[in-house]
Design a protein around this motif. Structure first.
Motif, PDB file in Angstrom:
ATOM      1  N   ALA A 131      30.773  50.854  37.334  1.00  0.00           N
ATOM      2  CA  ALA A 131      32.191  51.077  37.631  1.00  0.00           C
ATOM      3  C   ALA A 131      33.026  50.701  36.423  1.00  0.00           C
ATOM      4  O   ALA A 131      32.631  49.875  35.609  1.00  0.00           O
ATOM      5  CB  ALA A 131      32.605  50.240  38.841  1.00  0.00           C
ATOM      6  N   GLU A 132      34.182  51.319  36.337  1.00  0.00           N
ATOM      7  CA  GLU A 132      35.163  50.954  35.326  1.00  0.00           C
ATOM      8  C   GLU A 132      36.398  50.458  36.062  1.00  0.00           C
ATOM      9  O   GLU A 132      36.608  50.797  37.233  1.00  0.00           O
ATOM     10  CB  GLU A 132      35.490  52.143  34.425  1.00  0.00           C
ATOM     11  N   SER A 133      37.179  49.632  35.387  1.00  0.00           N
ATOM     12  CA  SER A 133      38.366  49.084  36.043  1.00  0.00           C
ATOM     13  C   SER A 133      39.604  49.453  35.264  1.00  0.00           C
ATOM     14  O   SER A 133      39.555  49.709  34.057  1.00  0.00           O
ATOM     15  CB  SER A 133      38.248  47.561  36.174  1.00  0.00           C
ATOM     16  N   LEU A 134      40.713  49.477  35.974  1.00  0.00           N
ATOM     17  CA  LEU A 134      41.980  49.886  35.397  1.00  0.00           C
ATOM     18  C   LEU A 134      43.082  49.051  36.021  1.00  0.00           C
ATOM     19  O   LEU A 134      43.145  48.915  37.241  1.00  0.00           O
ATOM     20  CB  LEU A 134      42.195  51.372  35.703  1.00  0.00           C
ATOM     21  N   VAL A 135      43.941  48.471  35.193  1.00  0.00           N
ATOM     22  CA  VAL A 135      45.090  47.715  35.678  1.00  0.00           C
ATOM     23  C   VAL A 135      46.336  48.482  35.261  1.00  0.00           C
ATOM     24  O   VAL A 135      46.510  48.808  34.081  1.00  0.00           O
ATOM     25  CB  VAL A 135      45.127  46.286  35.076  1.00  0.00           C
ATOM     26  N   LEU A 136      47.195  48.775  36.225  1.00  0.00           N
ATOM     27  CA  LEU A 136      48.436  49.486  35.965  1.00  0.00           C
ATOM     28  C   LEU A 136      49.606  48.603  36.369  1.00  0.00           C
ATOM     29  O   LEU A 136      49.441  47.649  37.136  1.00  0.00           O
ATOM     30  CB  LEU A 136      48.479  50.791  36.761  1.00  0.00           C
ATOM     31  N   GLU A 137      50.776  48.942  35.894  1.00  0.00           N
ATOM     32  CA  GLU A 137      51.975  48.213  36.276  1.00  0.00           C
ATOM     33  C   GLU A 137      53.000  49.213  36.791  1.00  0.00           C
ATOM     34  O   GLU A 137      53.246  50.242  36.165  1.00  0.00           O
ATOM     35  CB  GLU A 137      52.541  47.440  35.082  1.00  0.00           C
ATOM     36  N   GLY A 138      53.589  48.894  37.937  1.00  0.00           N
ATOM     37  CA  GLY A 138      54.589  49.769  38.532  1.00  0.00           C
ATOM     38  C   GLY A 138      54.529  49.677  40.044  1.00  0.00           C
ATOM     39  O   GLY A 138      53.955  48.746  40.610  1.00  0.00           O
TER      40      GLY A 138
END
Length: 197
Positions: A131-138
Motif C-alpha cells: 500500500a501507499e499512503s497519502l496525506v492531504l490538507e483541506g
C-alpha cells in the motif's frame, strides 16, 4: 510506500502525483486502483479491514492468483488549522494564534497523521498487501473526491459512522457526500452490528 502532503486550504489545490501513468498490466489485465479513506474513527479502520479481507482476499485479485493484485492507496485528510479563534461565550473580538501555536498544532497534526498511517500500513503488511499512503490538507469530503478523480481510482472505500438523519443533516457525512460526488464506484462500509448498537 510513499507519503506526500499536499496543501489544500479550502480544498482547491491540485493533487501532485509522481506517477500519472496507468497501472501496469499483468497477464493482459489492468491492476485495480483502490483508495481507502481513513481518519481517527474506528469506522474508517473497519472499512480498511473490510477492503483487505474482501478485496485482497478474493481469488483472482491477489498477485498469487494471477489477478495482478491491485494498487491500494490509503488517504488521510487533515483539516487546515484556522489562525483565528472566536471565543464561544464571549462578545469580544477573535483571538489570533501566534506562530508558535500554529507550529505546535501543525506538528501535532503531522504526528497524528503519521500514527494513523502507520497503523493502517501495518494492517496492510499483516495481510501482505502493498500500500501507499497519502496525506492531504483541506475539507475531507472535497479532497477525497478530488484525489480519487485525479488519481483515476477504480474503487473508493469509506467507512460510515451510522449517523441518524438529524445528525447527518447538521454534521454532514463524508460517506454520503462521496457517494454523490465521487466519479468512481464507491463502497460505504457500515459499522459492525455490535459496534453500531
Amino acid at each position: 510506500m510513499e507519503k506526500e502532503t499536499v496543501p489544500g486550504g479550502s480544498g482547491s489545490a491540485m493533487l501532485q502525483s509522481k506517477e500519472e501513468e496507468e497501472p501496469k498490466m499483468t497477464d493482459g489485465k489492468k491492476k485495480m486502483k483502490v483508495m481507502v479513506a481513513i481518519d481517527e474513527s474506528a469506522e474508517s479502520f473497519n472499512a480498511l479491514k473490510w477492503a483487505l479481507d474482501n478485496l485482497y482476499g478474493i481469488v483472482g485479485f491477489t498477485p498469487e492468483a494471477g489477478g495482478g493484485g491491485g494498487i491500494l492507496t490509503i488517504v488521510h485528510v487533515q483539516e487546515p488549522f484556522q489562525r483565528f479563534v472566536l471565543p464561544a461565550l464571549s462578545t469580544s473580538s477573535a483571538f489570533y494564534a501566534t506562530s508558535s501555536m500554529v507550529e505546535s498544532v501543525r506538528k501535532s497534526q503531522e504526528e497524528n497523521s503519521a500514527a494513523l498511517l502507520s497503523r493502517a500500513l501495518q494492517m496492510c503488511k499483516d495481510k501482505m498487501v502493498k500500500a501507499e499512503s497519502l496525506v492531504l490538507e483541506g475539507d475531507p469530503k472535497d479532497m477525497i473526491c478530488q484525489s480519487a478523480e485525479q488519481m483515476h481510482i477504480d474503487l473508493l472505500v469509506v467507512g460510515s459512522r451510522g449517523l441518524g438523519k438529524i445528525k447527518r443533516a447538521f454534521l454532514g457525512s463524508v460517506s454520503d457526500y462521496c457517494a454523490h460526488h465521487a466519479v468512481c464506484p464507491i463502497i460505504i462500509v457500515k459499522p459492525p452490528k455490535e459496534q453500531h448498537e
